[in-house]
Each structure stands twice: as C-alpha cells, then as structure tokens.
Motif scaffolding. Structure first.
Motif, PDB file in Angstrom:
ATOM      1  N   PRO A  43      -2.463  -3.623  21.484  1.00  0.00           N
ATOM      2  CA  PRO A  43      -2.177  -2.202  21.263  1.00  0.00           C
ATOM      3  C   PRO A  43      -2.618  -1.770  19.865  1.00  0.00           C
ATOM      4  N   GLY A  44      -3.202  -0.572  19.800  1.00  0.00           N
ATOM      5  CA  GLY A  44      -3.702  -0.052  18.526  1.00  0.00           C
ATOM      6  C   GLY A  44      -5.185  -0.322  18.321  1.00  0.00           C
ATOM      7  N   SER A  45      -5.786  -1.209  19.168  1.00  0.00           N
ATOM      8  CA  SER A  45      -7.211  -1.547  18.986  1.00  0.00           C
ATOM      9  C   SER A  45      -8.117  -0.448  19.521  1.00  0.00           C
ATOM     10  N   ARG A  46      -9.270  -0.311  18.858  1.00  0.00           N
ATOM     11  CA  ARG A  46     -10.337   0.559  19.387  1.00  0.00           C
ATOM     12  C   ARG A  46     -11.051  -0.211  20.505  1.00  0.00           C
ATOM     13  N   VAL A  47     -11.255   0.454  21.647  1.00  0.00           N
ATOM     14  CA  VAL A  47     -11.893  -0.225  22.778  1.00  0.00           C
ATOM     15  C   VAL A  47     -12.856   0.696  23.532  1.00  0.00           C
ATOM     16  N   VAL A  48     -13.727   0.039  24.287  1.00  0.00           N
ATOM     17  CA  VAL A  48     -14.542   0.673  25.323  1.00  0.00           C
ATOM     18  C   VAL A  48     -13.930   0.229  26.645  1.00  0.00           C
ATOM     19  N   ALA A  49     -13.833   1.142  27.616  1.00  0.00           N
ATOM     20  CA  ALA A  49     -13.227   0.732  28.895  1.00  0.00           C
ATOM     21  C   ALA A  49     -13.997   1.290  30.076  1.00  0.00           C
ATOM     22  N   PHE A  50     -14.202   0.409  31.064  1.00  0.00           N
ATOM     23  CA  PHE A  50     -14.701   0.855  32.370  1.00  0.00           C
ATOM     24  C   PHE A  50     -13.464   1.345  33.127  1.00  0.00           C
ATOM     25  N   ALA A  51     -13.285   2.662  33.138  1.00  0.00           N
ATOM     26  CA  ALA A  51     -12.070   3.254  33.715  1.00  0.00           C
ATOM     27  C   ALA A  51     -12.497   4.098  34.908  1.00  0.00           C
ATOM     28  N   SER A  52     -12.348   3.547  36.100  1.00  0.00           N
ATOM     29  CA  SER A  52     -12.888   4.210  37.282  1.00  0.00           C
ATOM     30  C   SER A  52     -11.975   3.997  38.476  1.00  0.00           C
TER      31      SER A  52
ATOM     32  N   VAL B 227      -5.440   6.663  30.553  1.00  0.00           N
ATOM     33  CA  VAL B 227      -6.044   6.132  31.774  1.00  0.00           C
ATOM     34  C   VAL B 227      -5.772   4.630  31.890  1.00  0.00           C
ATOM     35  N   LEU B 228      -5.618   4.178  33.130  1.00  0.00           N
ATOM     36  CA  LEU B 228      -5.462   2.743  33.387  1.00  0.00           C
ATOM     37  C   LEU B 228      -6.834   2.122  33.608  1.00  0.00           C
ATOM     38  N   ALA B 229      -7.040   0.954  32.997  1.00  0.00           N
ATOM     39  CA  ALA B 229      -8.285   0.199  33.243  1.00  0.00           C
ATOM     40  C   ALA B 229      -7.906  -1.240  33.539  1.00  0.00           C
ATOM     41  N   GLN B 230      -8.665  -1.886  34.440  1.00  0.00           N
ATOM     42  CA  GLN B 230      -8.416  -3.306  34.653  1.00  0.00           C
ATOM     43  C   GLN B 230      -8.810  -4.036  33.374  1.00  0.00           C
ATOM     44  N   ALA B 231      -8.021  -5.054  33.013  1.00  0.00           N
ATOM     45  CA  ALA B 231      -8.207  -5.718  31.725  1.00  0.00           C
ATOM     46  C   ALA B 231      -9.616  -6.300  31.591  1.00  0.00           C
ATOM     47  N   GLU B 232     -10.202  -6.758  32.705  1.00  0.00           N
ATOM     48  CA  GLU B 232     -11.543  -7.377  32.657  1.00  0.00           C
ATOM     49  C   GLU B 232     -12.596  -6.403  32.135  1.00  0.00           C
ATOM     50  N   GLY B 233     -12.356  -5.085  32.311  1.00  0.00           N
ATOM     51  CA  GLY B 233     -13.354  -4.082  31.955  1.00  0.00           C
ATOM     52  C   GLY B 233     -13.127  -3.449  30.592  1.00  0.00           C
TER      53      GLY B 233
ATOM     54  N   GLU C  65      -3.488  -4.848  33.819  1.00  0.00           N
ATOM     55  CA  GLU C  65      -4.112  -3.576  33.420  1.00  0.00           C
ATOM     56  C   GLU C  65      -3.786  -3.207  31.971  1.00  0.00           C
ATOM     57  N   ILE C  66      -4.605  -2.299  31.461  1.00  0.00           N
ATOM     58  CA  ILE C  66      -4.428  -1.801  30.093  1.00  0.00           C
ATOM     59  C   ILE C  66      -4.395  -0.268  30.154  1.00  0.00           C
ATOM     60  N   LEU C  67      -3.399   0.322  29.477  1.00  0.00           N
ATOM     61  CA  LEU C  67      -3.339   1.787  29.370  1.00  0.00           C
ATOM     62  C   LEU C  67      -4.068   2.175  28.084  1.00  0.00           C
TER      63      LEU C  67
END
Ligand SMILES: NC(=O)c1ccc[n+]([C@@H]2O[C@H](COP(=O)([O-])OP(=O)(O)OC[C@H]3O[C@@H](n4cnc5c(N)ncnc54)[C@H](OP(=O)(O)O)[C@@H]3O)[C@@H](O)[C@H]2O)c1
Length: 346
Positions: free
Chosen positions: A84-93, A110-116, A30-32
């Motif tokens: 860490p520090g990167s700009r990202v889009v995340a499917f966080a659901s 929020v926690l997101a699965q790394a795949e998303g 996961e990614i925070l």
C-alpha cells in the motif's frame, strides 16, 4: 464501505456518465488501486459505441489501462507485490471478470488481479505508466499465442527474425521492444514520419506500409541479411496479405511459420502453406492466463522498467483531467492516432 466516482456506461451505446459506485474490498488475490491516470484503447470506444466486444451486463465500466497507488492488498497477495502506498501500473479490466464493473479501469478505485500489477519507477509519470498495460499484454501474448515462450532469448548466431506490421501503433511499439528482448532481428512497418522513433525502440529495419513496393523491399532486405524469417506479428488491419507474401518469398518452406494476428481475424482470411495464423488472445484457461499475466507484468515489464530496458511507448498525449474527460479521450482514439497514446490525468 465508501463510495467513489466512475465513468460508466448506463446502457448499450450510450455516452459514459459520471456516477458514484460502492468501493469494493479486494478479494484474496486482488489489489485495490487508486487511479491517478488512465490510457485508452480502440476496444474501449468499440464497447462504448457498439457494445462490442459483447458487454455482459449494464451498467458497465470499461477500460484496461491504469496507473495509480496501491490502496489495499488481498489476504493472499504475497509480500513481493507492491505494498500500500506504492506507485503502480495495473492491467485493470473486466474482460476476464464476466464484465463485473468493479474491475473496469474508468473509476477512482479499481480492483486488479495481483498478477497484473507492476511497480512504477519514480522517473515515469502516471500518464506514461497508464499507457502500458493492454499494449504490453497484447505484445507479449502474440508470442505465446503461437507457442513462443517469453523466456526465449535468441542469440545473433540464431539469426531469428520477425515481421512486425504496424509498429507505430501502441501495441506495435511494445511488440518491437519485446521482440528485441527475445533476440529477434526486427523488420517493421510504419509511416515514414515514425521510422526514426521505431528504430530508437530497437527495430533493425523499418518500411513504409503505404509504399506500393513495401513487400518487395522487405523481401530484398531479408534475403540480403540472410536471416531466418518464420515469425510475424500482424498488429494492424491490412497487414496479413503482405506479411504472407513476404513469408512465402523468404521462409524455409520445410520450417513451419507462425503468425499472430492482433485485429479480429476474418474466417476467410488468406493462408499460406505450412504457416500457422492465429488470432492473438490470452488463454481462456484461467490458470494458464494468470501465469502468463504474471510473466508479463511481474516478469518482463517489472524487470524492464526497473532496468530501464523497457520504456513507455508510444509518446503520451494527455487530453484532459478527471473522469469528465473520458468520453473526450475515447473520441480522440476513435478519430485515429499516429504513434501516440491518449491518456488523461485524474
Ligand atoms: N487481440 C487483442 O487482444 C488486442 C488487444 C489490443 C489491441 N488489439 C488490436 O490491435 C490493433 C492495434 O491496437 P493499438 O491500440 O495498438 O492501435 P493504435 O495505436 O490506435 O494504432 C494506430 C497506428 O496504427 C498504424 N496503422 C494503421 N494502419 C496501418 C497499416 N495498414 N499498416 C501498418 N500500420 C498501420 C498507424 O501507424 P502510422 O502512424 O505509422 O501510420 C498508427 O500509428 C487494433 O486492431 C486493436 O483492435 C487487439
């Protein structure tokens, strides 16, 4: 462990309230993410106002669409994913996390699965980035739901065509973009005022769904073009009946047709011979679903944003700043939108 602010649902059918929550540590895969912008979907106000789709436990944190900054990666997250520090889009659901509120979008961390999680190029704002996740996943799942792999690349000689009914919706705009990248000739519907925008996204022909002759006009154009019409994505309610009418008149009756239906599919829905009609939803098998989410976000979306061949769509309207604006944003989605994604900045 730190704390952060969330717009959470204290109980069923209550207005979301601002409350502090414990900030979780990411699990191995996961990614925070620190949330910088949120976007909103019809399912979000359904969960707030009707408790549907079912909410397993309260307090709950709703939402799926986030853009922000990677704060921390889990121990198994590979070096290819944004550091860490990167700009990202995340499917966080929390849909696939038994409603665990650590995974719902409407909170600062929020926690997101790394795949998303997908890198967000500098030239795209957080608000535009946040408009993408659930719509991208839904647009791409429409293919795999009916057995069309995302690796499909039809050539013009294949003459494969698709109907996208409701192309000016958030999902519909991504359906058009993805259909072009899979090599389909696109026959789309939208209100007349949105036709030029849908064509810019890649649709070959756009028809006004409120025109009483819409199905006849589409049939005429499809026959004139001599394409193979056996695929459709019904994105908006009301599109199944005319879509089947068009398929009936245009498809090769010996070839099975495939229809993905994004709104809930009533049990007594219309049918057509030799035509598979399926509710568009990711696999409930976690391994299959995770691989599909990776193909969608680390494959199609990441490649497309980097190359500039996929653009955030539809245009974003930012209706507020901060988590205190979440209820207002949900009310705006509930009131109805036309070719527009409601977002807020954080
Ligand atoms: N299965 C899933 O997992 C999943 C996931 C996400 C969404 N969905 C569903 O997918 C649908 C689309 O969601 P969304 O967020 O993309 O919606 P949205 O952006 O809120 O949809 C608004 C658009 O719908 C279009 N529209 C309304 N009625 C239409 C009709 N009869 N024919 C054609 N277009 C019509 C309008 O087009 P004009 O402005 O051109 O009139 C408008 O732009 C919703 O039913 C949603 O619940 C399903």
């Amino acid at each position: 462990m730190g704390k952060h602010i969330a717009a959470l649902a204290p109980e069923k059918q209550q207005t979301l309230a601002l409350q502090e929550r414990d900030t979780p540590e990411p699990g191995p895969n996961e990614i925070l993410v620190e949330v910088k912008a949120l976007a909103f979907n019809p399912v979000d106000f359904y969960q707030r106002d009707f408790g549907f789709p079912p909410v397993p436990a309260y307090p709950a944190v709703f939402g799926s669409d986030v853009a922000g900054i990677v704060t921390k990666r889990g121990s198994n997250v590979n070096g290819g994913s944004p550091p860490p520090g990167s700009r990202v889009v995340a499917f966080a659901s929390s849909f696939y996390q038994n409603g665990n509120p650590n995974y719902g979008a409407f909170q600062r961390y929020v926690l997101a699965q790394a795949e998303g999680v997908t890198a967000l190029p500098e030239n795209i704002s957080f608000e535009q980035g946040a408009s993408l996740p659930l719509a991208v996943l839904t647009a791409l799942t429409a293919y795999t739901t009916v057995g069309i792999p995302l690796s499909t690349r039809h050539t013009p000689e294949d003459k494969q065509a698709i109907i996208i009914w409701g192309a000016a919706s958030s999902v519909g705009t991504l359906a058009v973009q993805s259909a072009k990248s899979l090599g389909f000739t696109v026959y789309a519907t939208a209100s007349a005022k949105n036709h030029s925008y849908i064509k810019e996204l890649g649709a070959d022909h756009v028809f006004d769904y409120s025109d009483s002759n819409v199905a006849a006009s589409m049939i005429e154009q499809i026959k004139k073009d001599g394409v193979k019409m056996q695929t459709a994505h019904v994105v908006c309610t009301g599109g199944l009946e005319p879509t089947l009418e068009i398929l009936k008149a245009t498809k090769d009756s010996s070839v099975p047709a495939k229809v993905s239906h994004s709104p809930l599919l009533p049990e007594d829905h219309p049918t057509l011979d030799n035509t598979e009609i399926k509710f568009n939803f990711p696999s409930m098998d976690k391994e299959v679903r995770d691989a599909h989410i990776a193909d969608s976000f680390q494959g199609w979306l990441a490649d497309g944003l980097k190359a500039g061949t996929v653009v955030p769509s539809p245009p974003v309207e930012v209706v507020g700043q901060g988590f205190e604006s979440v209820n207002k944003a949900l009310d705006a989605v509930k009131a109805g939108v036309s070719c527009k994604k409601i977002a807020i900045s954080i």
